[in-house]
Design a protein around this motif. Structure first.
Motif, PDB file in Angstrom:
ATOM      1  N   ASP A 421      25.487  -4.463 -14.949  1.00  0.00           N
ATOM      2  CA  ASP A 421      25.178  -5.741 -15.619  1.00  0.00           C
ATOM      3  C   ASP A 421      26.453  -6.511 -15.941  1.00  0.00           C
ATOM      4  OD1 ASP A 421      22.522  -5.110 -15.487  1.00  0.00           O
ATOM      5  OD2 ASP A 421      22.378  -4.379 -17.549  1.00  0.00           O
ATOM      6  N   GLN A 424      27.945  -7.874 -12.748  1.00  0.00           N
ATOM      7  CA  GLN A 424      27.175  -9.024 -12.287  1.00  0.00           C
ATOM      8  C   GLN A 424      27.474 -10.251 -13.151  1.00  0.00           C
ATOM      9  OE1 GLN A 424      22.964  -8.403 -12.291  1.00  0.00           O
ATOM     10  NE2 GLN A 424      22.493 -10.346 -11.321  1.00  0.00           N
ATOM     11  N   ARG A 427      30.841 -11.459 -12.222  1.00  0.00           N
ATOM     12  CA  ARG A 427      30.782 -12.113 -10.914  1.00  0.00           C
ATOM     13  C   ARG A 427      30.181 -13.511 -11.037  1.00  0.00           C
ATOM     14  NH1 ARG A 427      28.690  -8.294  -8.648  1.00  0.00           N
ATOM     15  NH2 ARG A 427      26.492  -8.858  -8.740  1.00  0.00           N
TER      16      ARG A 427
END
Length: 657
Positions: A421, A424, A427
């Motif tokens: 998580d 992500q 990112r």
């Protein structure tokens, strides 16, 4: 059907015979030998029991049964007499075991009952002749730990066996509700302190580990606000409560708080919380709400409401006393709803694996909970008499490593999920930052382009105004003058008017020439030095060379392939043009030199020199109003360079960029 009835009659007929054959008179019961080499002794295989159906027998009554078959052998590794559901049906159970002291001195031992929630416990020691050697007080879960024979959460009964004697111990057990498991063993008096210290150290480590993992999960939740971590914390707290209740820590350290709920209902509270917290967690860890199996999610919601019904059955006695019938009904309801989360959790796991909704997470969760819930289910089957009651399912010290294994596996899985998580999120933030940077750069480029266009427009406007505009203004003025003269007088002097018209034509051609030069300069973005040199020579040879006896020599040196922008070319061209115009108009020179040197690093040196009269200002700065010279100075500044004008054997104009 007839055969089945016959077989059933045979079994019913033979049952009393089997019970009678299995019964053990006192002299046939195995004896536990107390030695100096062991600090703990197991009573497995050495116990017999007797159910007091009357509920009023005393130790004297029970000792009279020594020669009879009233006592039955305990065949399970740990004594388990099933589950009792109502106080009115509870009857005492007598456990009997024999001990022999072969040592020449008396031995002091303790009988440990490794569970806390008995209503009544009492130990009697009887010698071979039937005389009562010792009697313990009656203790139970309502007896504070400070008033017990040993200040402990469990029940410890001290006794002494005289030297070279054999004694019989009778333990009277009464429990009004719940599982009737009696985990009993013998511990030497001298080993008591060490045994207790090891126990508290073990359970302190277990509770600390679970609390620490809960704190780490709280950090994960505060960083992500993912509700799976908050529900995992609830699960961990359920485990902590499970061990605090079942190991008697609440009974010892929070004695009054256990009476917040009627009877022993607090004993059922945290196991209930544990099972339902597991269901809450699995619904977040293996979500099915937005899948084709969303009906199971709805079933899970209904089961959670059943958990509230369970809480109601535990607290309903706060409102009114219960009759035996109502109590039995509520116990049945509670027992049914108590286990409802388990099949739902299993269904979540199976569906997630089979339909590949959350396959890896489902396998991880199954591996994590397998040991702990295997022990729980083993205890259920043992209570129903379907399995022997092994020590592993009766002793919560075995549940603790299973719980730690569950916590370890799930914590690793959740930590990996947290990392995924976080990666992500990082990112997405990085992509968003890059997109914002690109948008910003595009906006900057757009603004720079608009700014360049504005500057270019201003330059073109200035060139057209300063050059073409001036010439066209001259043409208009002269034409207006000729028109006025023609209206005032007849044409007398045609030669004079012809000369004026030729002058107008000359200035018009000059304006066209300047316009072409401006268009040439802005027609393309950049030029090589060689291209600029050709254009400059073309201009000099066509418009300046041999004007009023002036000879102009153009010398272009340096890197011929170096590129100049259109702005640089136009400004350099206009400076040369203005300087040569000044030479023609004011210097009375016969010789002029235009020198342009362009270096490969972009530095530019422009020098225009003539052999005329020359003029200059102090410190090479233009101090008097002279539009042409100020224009050259402005263009040099626009190029990012310096402008100088020197009178030394003529006039020299220098531009350094």
């Amino acid at each position: 059907m007839r055969r089945f009835i016959q077989l059933l009659l045979v079994l019913l007929t033979c049952s009393p015979l089997v019970v009678h054959l299995a019964a053990q008179p006192l002299h046939n019961q195995p004896v536990v030998t107390l030695t100096d080499q062991q600090d703990q002794l197991s009573l497995e295989g050495k116990l017999t029991y007797f159910r007091d159906s009357s509920g009023i027998r005393t130790v004297g009554d029970v000792t009279q049964l020594t020669g009879t078959s009233a006592f039955q052998p305990v065949t399970s590794p740990v004594p388990n007499f099933g589950v009792i559901t109502a106080a009115q049906r509870a009857k005492p159970i007598w456990l009997r075991f024999r001990m022999e002291n072969a040592a020449p001195q008396p031995q002091s031992w303790l009988a440990e009952i490794d569970f806390w929630c008995f209503d009544e416990l009492q130990l009697f020691i009887v010698d071979e002749s039937g005389h009562l050697l010792s009697t313990s007080p009656v203790v139970g879960w309502k007896t504070p730990a400070t008033q017990r024979l040993r200040h402990h959460r469990y029940f410890w009964f001290p006794f002494t066996v005289p030297a070279h004697q054999r004694v019989t111990a009778y333990l009277r057990v009464l429990k009004h509700r719940g599982t009737q498991i009696v985990p009993i063993e013998l511990v030497r008096e001298s080993a008591y302190e060490l045994t207790v210290q090891k126990s508290y150290l073990f359970w302190g480590g277990i509770v600390f580990t679970l609390t620490f993992v809960a704190a780490m999960s709280l950090i994960f939740f505060l960083n992500t606000f993912n509700h799976v971590y908050s529900k995992y914390i609830f699960c961990l707290l359920g485990l902590v409560g499970f061990f605090i209740i079942n190991n008697g820590f609440m009974n010892q350290f929070a004695f009054q708080e256990q009476f917040w709920m009627p009877r022993q209902n607090v004993y059922f509270l945290f196991p209930l919380v544990l099972f339902y917290s597991q269901l809450i967690f699995v619904r977040a860890f293996l979500p099915l709400r937005y899948t084709q199996s969303r009906r199971l999610h709805t079933i899970g919601t209904v089961v959670l409401w059943c958990g509230l019904v369970c809480l109601l059955t535990l607290t309903v006695e706060w409102i009114a006393p219960l009759s035996p019938t109502v109590e039995l009904v509520l116990v049945r309801i509670f027992t049914t709803f108590y286990w409802l989360p388990m099949p739902v959790i299993i269904a979540y796991i199976v569906i997630s694996i089979v339909r590949q909704y959350n396959g890896r997470e489902a396998w991880l969760y199954l591996i994590a909970i397998a040991p702990f819930y295997t022990l729980n289910l083993g205890l259920v089957f043992a209570n129903l008499g379907l399995l022997p009651t092994y020590k592993a399912v009766a002793n919560f010290a075995y549940y603790a490593p299973a719980a730690l294994f569950e916590v370890l596996v799930l914590t690793i899985g959740l930590a990996y999920r947290y990392k995924m998580d976080r990666d992500q999120t990082e990112r997405l933030i990085k992509e968003q930052t890059i997109q914002q940077q690109r948008t910003y750069e595009a906006e900057v480029q757009t603004l720079a382009m608009k700014n360049s266009l504005l500057i270019e427009k201003e330059r073109i406007a200035r060139d057209l105004h300063d050059n073409v505009g001036a010439h066209l203004a001259f043409v208009v003025t002269n034409l207006s003058h000729i028109s006025d003269q023609a209206e005032k007088q007849p044409v007398l002097n045609g030669r004079q008017w012809s000369g004026q018209l030729r002058t107008i034509v000359k200035y018009t051609r000059e304006a066209v020439k300047l316009l072409r030069e401006t268009i040439w300069a802005i027609h393309q973005e950049n030029f090589t030095v060689e291209e600029f040199s050709d254009r400059l020579n073309q201009y000099i040879n066509r418009y300046v060379q041999e004007t009023d006896g002036l000879h102009v020599d153009a010398q272009i040196t340096g890197s011929q392939t170096q590129r100049l922008s259109s702005a640089q070319v136009l400004n350099l061209f206009r400076i040369v043009q203005e300087a040569l115009n000044n030479v023609i108009k004011h210097a009375q020179a016969t010789q002029a030199t235009v020198q342009l040197h362009v270096q490969s690093d972009g530095h530019i040196n422009l020098r225009i020199h003539d052999n005329g009269r020359g003029f200059s200002w102090p410190n090479s700065a233009v101090t008097e109003p002279h539009y042409g010279l100020q224009n050259m100075q402005s263009r040099a500044k626009e190029l990012g360079g310096t402008f100088r004008m020197i009178a030394d054997e003529g006039t020299t104009v220098e531009v350094q960029v």
